[in-house]
Design an enzyme around this catalytic site. Structure first.
Site, PDB file in Angstrom:
ATOM      1  N   HIS A  94      39.994  37.268  36.188  1.00  0.00           N
ATOM      2  CA  HIS A  94      38.646  36.714  36.052  1.00  0.00           C
ATOM      3  C   HIS A  94      38.607  35.897  34.759  1.00  0.00           C
ATOM      4  O   HIS A  94      38.937  36.420  33.684  1.00  0.00           O
ATOM      5  CB  HIS A  94      37.607  37.834  35.917  1.00  0.00           C
ATOM      6  CG  HIS A  94      37.456  38.729  37.107  1.00  0.00           C
ATOM      7  ND1 HIS A  94      36.401  38.636  37.984  1.00  0.00           N
ATOM      8  CD2 HIS A  94      38.216  39.758  37.556  1.00  0.00           C
ATOM      9  CE1 HIS A  94      36.507  39.569  38.921  1.00  0.00           C
ATOM     10  NE2 HIS A  94      37.590  40.270  38.680  1.00  0.00           N
ATOM     11  N   ASN A 137      41.054  43.648  36.727  1.00  0.00           N
ATOM     12  CA  ASN A 137      40.695  45.005  37.143  1.00  0.00           C
ATOM     13  C   ASN A 137      41.844  45.586  37.957  1.00  0.00           C
ATOM     14  O   ASN A 137      42.393  44.910  38.846  1.00  0.00           O
ATOM     15  CB  ASN A 137      39.408  44.971  37.979  1.00  0.00           C
ATOM     16  CG  ASN A 137      38.207  44.544  37.169  1.00  0.00           C
ATOM     17  OD1 ASN A 137      38.114  44.852  35.983  1.00  0.00           O
ATOM     18  ND2 ASN A 137      37.285  43.822  37.788  1.00  0.00           N
ATOM     19  N   ASP A 178      34.105  32.396  41.474  1.00  0.00           N
ATOM     20  CA  ASP A 178      33.709  33.686  42.039  1.00  0.00           C
ATOM     21  C   ASP A 178      32.401  33.503  42.819  1.00  0.00           C
ATOM     22  O   ASP A 178      31.479  32.804  42.367  1.00  0.00           O
ATOM     23  CB  ASP A 178      33.525  34.720  40.920  1.00  0.00           C
ATOM     24  CG  ASP A 178      33.508  36.144  41.451  1.00  0.00           C
ATOM     25  OD1 ASP A 178      34.454  36.894  41.163  1.00  0.00           O
ATOM     26  OD2 ASP A 178      32.531  36.501  42.162  1.00  0.00           O
ATOM     27  N   HIS A 200      44.120  39.257  40.480  1.00  0.00           N
ATOM     28  CA  HIS A 200      43.356  38.076  40.091  1.00  0.00           C
ATOM     29  C   HIS A 200      42.897  38.239  38.654  1.00  0.00           C
ATOM     30  O   HIS A 200      42.536  39.335  38.229  1.00  0.00           O
ATOM     31  CB  HIS A 200      42.163  37.842  41.014  1.00  0.00           C
ATOM     32  CG  HIS A 200      41.361  39.073  41.308  1.00  0.00           C
ATOM     33  ND1 HIS A 200      41.782  40.028  42.213  1.00  0.00           N
ATOM     34  CD2 HIS A 200      40.187  39.523  40.816  1.00  0.00           C
ATOM     35  CE1 HIS A 200      40.900  40.996  42.272  1.00  0.00           C
ATOM     36  NE2 HIS A 200      39.916  40.740  41.414  1.00  0.00           N
ATOM     37  N   GLN A 256      38.703  47.419  40.763  1.00  0.00           N
ATOM     38  CA  GLN A 256      39.313  46.406  41.627  1.00  0.00           C
ATOM     39  C   GLN A 256      38.792  46.548  43.049  1.00  0.00           C
ATOM     40  O   GLN A 256      38.830  47.641  43.619  1.00  0.00           O
ATOM     41  CB  GLN A 256      40.847  46.556  41.611  1.00  0.00           C
ATOM     42  CG  GLN A 256      41.551  45.464  42.395  1.00  0.00           C
ATOM     43  CD  GLN A 256      43.077  45.524  42.256  1.00  0.00           C
ATOM     44  OE1 GLN A 256      43.630  46.506  41.744  1.00  0.00           O
ATOM     45  NE2 GLN A 256      43.743  44.480  42.718  1.00  0.00           N
ATOM     46  N   SER A 257      38.299  45.456  43.607  1.00  0.00           N
ATOM     47  CA  SER A 257      37.801  45.502  44.986  1.00  0.00           C
ATOM     48  C   SER A 257      38.666  44.676  45.931  1.00  0.00           C
ATOM     49  O   SER A 257      38.647  44.918  47.137  1.00  0.00           O
ATOM     50  CB  SER A 257      36.342  45.034  45.055  1.00  0.00           C
ATOM     51  OG  SER A 257      36.228  43.700  44.618  1.00  0.00           O
TER      52      SER A 257
HETATM   53  P1  AMP Z   1      37.534  42.661  41.572  1.00  0.00           P
HETATM   54  O1  AMP Z   1      36.293  43.517  41.733  1.00  0.00           O
HETATM   55  O2  AMP Z   1      38.091  42.610  40.180  1.00  0.00           O
HETATM   56  O3  AMP Z   1      38.584  43.014  42.606  1.00  0.00           O
HETATM   57  O4  AMP Z   1      37.065  41.178  41.835  1.00  0.00           O
HETATM   58  C1  AMP Z   1      36.915  40.634  43.108  1.00  0.00           C
HETATM   59  C2  AMP Z   1      36.003  39.456  42.966  1.00  0.00           C
HETATM   60  O5  AMP Z   1      36.091  38.668  44.133  1.00  0.00           O
HETATM   61  C3  AMP Z   1      34.534  39.817  42.770  1.00  0.00           C
HETATM   62  O6  AMP Z   1      34.090  39.336  41.506  1.00  0.00           O
HETATM   63  C4  AMP Z   1      33.848  39.126  43.946  1.00  0.00           C
HETATM   64  O7  AMP Z   1      32.585  38.589  43.601  1.00  0.00           O
HETATM   65  C5  AMP Z   1      34.854  38.049  44.306  1.00  0.00           C
HETATM   66  N1  AMP Z   1      34.787  37.570  45.675  1.00  0.00           N
HETATM   67  C6  AMP Z   1      34.704  38.313  46.803  1.00  0.00           C
HETATM   68  N2  AMP Z   1      34.719  37.512  47.887  1.00  0.00           N
HETATM   69  C7  AMP Z   1      34.814  36.240  47.427  1.00  0.00           C
HETATM   70  C8  AMP Z   1      34.881  34.968  48.052  1.00  0.00           C
HETATM   71  N3  AMP Z   1      34.851  34.815  49.398  1.00  0.00           N
HETATM   72  N4  AMP Z   1      34.976  33.865  47.270  1.00  0.00           N
HETATM   73  C9  AMP Z   1      34.997  33.984  45.939  1.00  0.00           C
HETATM   74  N5  AMP Z   1      34.955  35.163  45.279  1.00  0.00           N
HETATM   75  C10 AMP Z   1      34.868  36.277  46.015  1.00  0.00           C
END
Ligand code: AMP
Length: 119
Positions: free
Chosen positions: A100, A85, A28, A98, A92-93
């Site tokens: 974690h 998430n 991450d 995915h 979830q973003s």
């Molecule tokens: P979520 O908020 O559960 O959707 O998790 C998305 C995750 O992706 C977050 O923990 C971010 O820090 C991670 N993330 C976003 N962009 C990148 C990237 N380019 N490489 C690795 N992790 C990323």
């Protein structure tokens, strides 16, 4: 299409720690623990909310790969946490499912502040 497809396609860089035919795992970019790896299926599933019965095999592979990543990262003896998430309230973003993999220290529980409006 999300940025995770670009990582799968090597269009943007990532620190990849595990890969097989179906799954990719990379660190991450904003780690929340000494070890914080994201494990994703190469075929996009948006999240568990939208998962279908035909995704069963790939979701199983995803969880088994998360366990393998944790083992490779040396987390199996002390334990670790897996988080998925889902949707807006789930935090979830990135809308490509995915897992974690978090570990390397004792993690707090619950992982969120209590709401003023109740549990
Ligand atoms: P979520 O908020 O559960 O959707 O998790 C998305 C995750 O992706 C977050 O923990 C971010 O820090 C991670 N993330 C976003 N962009 C990148 C990237 N380019 N490489 C690795 N992790 C990323």
């Amino acid at each position: 299409m999300t940025l995770f497809d670009k990582i799968i396609n090597r269009e943007i860089p990532a620190d990849i720690v595990y890969e097989d035919e179906h799954v990719l795992a990379f660190r991450d970019i904003a780690p929340q623990a000494p070890v914080h790896v994201l494990v994703i299926p190469k075929r996009r599933i948006v999240n568990i909310i939208s998962a279908e019965p035909e995704d069963r095999d790939l979701l199983g592979r995803l969880l088994l790969a998360a366990g393998e990543v944790a083992r490779l990262e040396g987390l199996a003896d002390d334990g670790y946490r897996l988080v998925i998430n889902n949707g807006e309230h789930g935090g979830q973003s990135v809308y490509h499912i995915h897992v974690h993999v978090l570990g390397g220290r004792r993690l707090g529980w619950p992982p969120f502040p209590p709401s003023k409006a109740g549990a």
